[in-house]
Design a protein around this motif. Structure first.
Motif, short mmCIF file in Angstrom:
data_model
loop_
_atom_site.label_atom_id
_atom_site.label_comp_id
_atom_site.label_asym_id
_atom_site.label_seq_id
_atom_site.Cartn_x
_atom_site.Cartn_y
_atom_site.Cartn_z
N LEU A 1 64.65 61.78 54.59
CA LEU A 1 65.96 61.15 54.42
C LEU A 1 65.79 59.67 54.14
O LEU A 1 65.18 58.94 54.93
N TYR B 1 62.52 70.06 51.47
CA TYR B 1 62.36 69.12 52.58
C TYR B 1 60.88 68.83 52.84
O TYR B 1 60.49 67.70 53.08
N ASN C 1 59.90 62.48 57.80
CA ASN C 1 61.29 62.41 57.36
C ASN C 1 61.37 62.52 55.84
O ASN C 1 60.45 62.12 55.13
N LEU D 1 68.47 56.83 52.99
CA LEU D 1 69.87 56.58 52.66
C LEU D 1 70.04 55.41 51.70
O LEU D 1 71.03 55.37 50.96
#
Length: 367
Positions: free
Chosen positions: A211, A92, A209, A213
């Motif tokens: 993430l 991460y 972040n 998508l």
């Protein structure tokens, strides 16, 4: 020249981190790196820093994520199984492009293994270890002084590339005591305009972040990361080279094993055997080019590790089949003596190179 003080490896790393400007440490005790955590618990309150013994390694690495995202110079440390628990968080952190320093004082494995020194976390450190296409910069010191110097370097590289940097040591280096000097002044604050610290005059907040998508955006982010890793590979390769100009046999070792290899090399050269050594200091990026150059002159390479053979894969890739690459390793916390390594050197010089696997290369290994 700064005055030298006698320090244990684990404690020297901790003090070097403080000198480098680290004021946030999150960790969890595990042998053989517990002294690092203990040292930070004493020193951080003295300098208005933050020390927190987390409830687990998983919690500790996510605290690192938060502090790094706020722009702090932050570090965590552990030993092998504890680093495994941190791997999701490290991925991460790499995905979010956050700078931090992670120390792994390697113990024997797999599983709980034992508390004696090993180098069997090489794959985990250099190939990412967690999920996704990411890389850690990996530094491998071979003395307590190098632990100091490379800890300071690790923070600078982490900020320069906004990337996790791992200091890969072992139980021997972590526990040994040697004289060290801290040859740097107190670190100056690093400006981090990307940090999530509120608006601070901006119209939009910074967002940390990993993430993405939409596959198109995720691919674009991955391409950006790979371009960054290419810059690291071009600019940050570090290694030590000894007697490779005339070497017929080149020893390859890192960390504590390189000190053993050097003793064996010097004995061999005193006996008239042309032996040199290449010591990778950055395990990633791996110094492939010096191996390709050495392979033009040497007749063989001998990779020495405290593992069943992990770095040897990178050595073979770097040599690219030009010359045979032999291996000698010990596992489970067993450390070879210089005499044992010297015997492997003599063995190579007494067999026909390239068409026969030398005897006694690994305990129990047959021809």
């Amino acid at each position: 020249m700064a005055e030298k003080v006698l320090m244990k490896g684990n404690e020297a790393i901790a003090e070097a981190a403080i000198v480098a400007g680290c004021r946030h440490y999150f960790g969890y005790p595990i042998t053989p790196q517990t002294e690092l955590t203990e040292y930070m618990s004493k020193r951080m309150p003295q300098i208005n820093g933050v020390f927190l013994q987390a409830e687990s390694e998983v919690a500790a690495i996510n605290m690192v994520y938060g502090a790094a995202g706020a722009g702090a110079r932050v570090m965590t440390s552990s030993s092998s199984p504890g680093i495994s628990l941190k791997m999701e968080g490290i991925s991460y952190i790499a995905g979010a492009e956050l700078p931090c320093v992670i120390v792994n004082i390697v113990r024997g494995g797999p599983g709980l293994g034992g508390i004696q020194p090993a180098q069997s976390d090489y794959f985990q450190a250099t190939k990412g270890g967690g999920h996704g296409d990411y890389r850690n910069i990996v530094l491998a010191p071979n003395s307590v002084q190098e632990m100091v110097d490379m800890t300071i370097l690790a923070f600078d590289l982490a900020d320069k590339y906004r990337n996790p940097v791992m200091l890969l040591g072992d139980g021997a280096l972590g526990q040994m005591m040697e004289p060290v000097a801290f040859n740097v002044s107190e670190a100056k604050p690093v400006v981090k305009p990307w940090a999530a610290t509120g608006l601070r005059g901006r119209t939009t907040p910074n967002i940390i972040n990993s993430l993405h998508l939409q596959p198109e955006k995720l691919e674009q982010h991955n391409i950006h990361l790979q371009n960054k890793y290419a810059q690291v590979s071009a600019n940050e390769v570090r290694y030590e080279e000894l007697y490779t100009e005339d070497a017929e046999l080149v020893l390859v070792a890192y960390g504590i094993t390189s000190r053993i290899a050097r003793s064996a090399m010097e004995k061999a050269r005193n006996e008239g055997l042309k032996v040199g050594m290449l010591r990778p200091i950055t395990l990633w990026p791996f110094p492939a080019e010096p191996f390709a150059i050495a392979a033009k002159k040497a007749t063989a390479f001998l990779t020495l590790e405290l593992s069943a053979g992990q770095m040897i894969e990178d050595v073979r890739l770097a040599v690219n089949g030009a010359k045979p690459v032999y291996f000698y390793g010990r596992t489970g916390g067993m450390i070879p003596s210089p005499k044992a390594v010297y015997e492997q050197i003599v063995n190579i010089f007494t067999v026909r190179r390239g068409d026969k696997w030398p005897k006694k290369f690994f305990p129990g290994l047959k021809d």
